[in-house]
Design an enzyme around this catalytic site. Structure first.
Site, PDB file in Angstrom:
ATOM      1  N   CYS A 168      -1.029 -19.599  11.564  1.00 39.44           N
ATOM      2  CA  CYS A 168      -0.773 -19.588  13.013  1.00 39.44           C
ATOM      3  C   CYS A 168       0.654 -20.017  13.357  1.00 39.44           C
ATOM      4  O   CYS A 168       1.272 -19.449  14.257  1.00 39.44           O
ATOM      5  CB  CYS A 168      -1.793 -20.437  13.761  1.00 39.44           C
ATOM      6  SG  CYS A 168      -1.887 -22.163  13.264  1.00 39.44           S
ATOM      7  N   ASP A 175      -1.427 -17.142  22.207  1.00 40.05           N
ATOM      8  CA  ASP A 175      -2.226 -17.764  21.154  1.00 40.05           C
ATOM      9  C   ASP A 175      -2.322 -16.832  19.952  1.00 40.05           C
ATOM     10  O   ASP A 175      -2.817 -15.697  20.082  1.00 40.05           O
ATOM     11  CB  ASP A 175      -3.625 -18.068  21.708  1.00 40.05           C
ATOM     12  CG  ASP A 175      -4.479 -18.895  20.768  1.00 40.05           C
ATOM     13  OD1 ASP A 175      -4.102 -19.056  19.590  1.00 40.05           O
ATOM     14  OD2 ASP A 175      -5.535 -19.376  21.211  1.00 40.05           O
ATOM     15  N   HIS A 177      -4.283 -17.118  17.424  1.00 45.21           N
ATOM     16  CA  HIS A 177      -5.569 -17.255  16.743  1.00 45.21           C
ATOM     17  C   HIS A 177      -6.549 -16.127  17.067  1.00 45.21           C
ATOM     18  O   HIS A 177      -7.710 -16.363  17.414  1.00 45.21           O
ATOM     19  CB  HIS A 177      -6.188 -18.611  17.080  1.00 45.21           C
ATOM     20  CG  HIS A 177      -5.358 -19.776  16.652  1.00 45.21           C
ATOM     21  ND1 HIS A 177      -4.387 -20.334  17.466  1.00 45.21           N
ATOM     22  CD2 HIS A 177      -5.337 -20.471  15.498  1.00 45.21           C
ATOM     23  CE1 HIS A 177      -3.803 -21.339  16.821  1.00 45.21           C
ATOM     24  NE2 HIS A 177      -4.358 -21.443  15.646  1.00 45.21           N
TER      25      HIS A 177
END
Length: 369
Positions: free
Chosen positions: A48, A225, A227
């Site tokens: 990430c 993000d 993820h």
């Protein structure tokens, strides 16, 4: 969405959503060629921060090619739209997940560079500063059109940034702004930093969960993000991608998170296209400090006391497994205490110092924070 976080697509002006949608959003990918010396065909669960770093680098490249105010239509045949579309695709291709030479910042190359410079095995989590050094190493190996400069003590040594002659540069400032959470004394600088014309965003996040920050609303940061796991995009011959092919590299529904929930370790990115832009960045940061804002960076006219650049090994050195071993590690030694330089002129002195002076008066945005 976790407590303290929320989406905000509703109620915001369309141009804000459009600007956010133009950011290149790098996320977890799967089903790509295995990373050298491993069986990993996905970075889900460990990549990430590398993806947040890719997003920051991609924003710097968009600033390099387009500036702030730009856009194009995928279906338009107008010359300017075609030119912008080709440039946009060329930027995205630098982050595709393969070993093709044009994939300068692919997850494969970043992981291999991390092994070489950071000593991390494939599959280990990377921190913000390690990610910054990886970006710097890859840009250096590829003789990239945009240089990457990194600092971990908050001092930007201008003679190192401007060595030989100035080249468009992404300055990455790694900082620890607290212990468990960001010290509130730094909130004003984080917000001001994202307002700077040179800002390429911030790679940071929640504890052990990286995010990319592009703006703020009150005491909340707007973020992308990484993820989300998506299938890797296959490279197309002659870069003939459709809008649908690259749809997963954009996000029209950004989210926000409270400053109080952030991990204190983060990397601030600043893209300086020209020497004048670098002078302007210095002036703006110094104006913030003069206005009582706790800043995280200072500028010194000279060279860092000792600094080693990445190995001059060609970029192909990380293309295959058998070329990684024995490469020189990146070592950056920084002074125990920062030093500050005094601007007196805009020239290079005989001692090698870069001496910069900017004519920058007090501006409203400083006092409106």
């Amino acid at each position: 969405v976790q407590p303290g976080e929320q989406g905000w697509a509703g109620g915001y002006p369309p141009d804000v959503i459009d600007d956010f949608g133009r950011l290149i959003w790098c996320t977890y990918r799967s089903q790509y060629p295995a990373i050298a010396q491993s069986d990993f065909t996905t970075d889900a669960g460990w990549g990430c921060m590398l993806r947040a770093g890719q997003t920051l680098m991609a924003q710097a490249l968009q600033l390099h090619h387009f500036g702030r105010d730009w856009g194009f239509s995928w279906d338009s045949a107008l010359d300017e739209h075609v030119r912008r579309r080709q440039l946009y695709v060329g930027i995205v291709e630098q982050f595709l997940d393969d070993y093709t030479p044009s994939s300068t910042f692919s997850i494969q190359r970043m992981a291999a560079m991390g092994r070489q410079f950071e000593g991390k095995d494939i599959g280990e989590w990377f921190g913000p500063y390690g990610t910054a050094r990886i970006l710097r190493g890859l840009a250096h190996q590829a003789s990239h059109e945009v240089s990457v400069y990194t600092t971990t003590d908050g001092v930007v040594y201008l003679a190192d940034v401007c060595e030989a002659e100035f080249k468009p540069t992404l300055i990455l400032v790694a900082s620890m702004l607290g212990i468990d959470r960001v010290n509130p004394v730094y909130y004003p600088f984080i917000q001001a930093s994202l307002m700077l014309p040179q800002s390429a965003g911030i790679a940071g996040g929640r504890p052990s969960s990286a995010l990319y920050f592009a703006g703020f609303q009150g005491d909340e940061l707007l973020y992308l993000d990484p993820h989300y796991t998506r299938s890797a995009v296959a490279r197309r011959e002659n870069s003939s991608y459709s809008q649908a092919d690259l749809a997963t590299y954009s996000c029209a529904n950004p989210r926000r998170i409270a400053l109080s929930r952030l991990d204190p370790c983060m990397v601030f990115g600043y893209y300086c296209a020209t020497l004048e832009s670098l002078v302007d960045l210095r002036s703006r940061v110094e104006l913030l400090a003069d206005d009582g804002v706790k800043v995280i960076m200072t500028f010194d006219n000279g060279h860092a006391p000792e600094m080693a650049l990445p190995s001059e090994t060609p970029a192909s050195g990380v293309d295959t497994a058998n070329t990684e071993d024995g490469q020189q590690a990146l070592v950056t030694r920084l002074p125990e205490t920062p030093s500050s330089g005094t601007s007196t002129s805009s020239s290079r002195s005989t001692s090698g110092e870069i001496v910069l002076e900017a004519d920058c008066s007090e501006e409203e945005w400083v006092t409106e924070l």
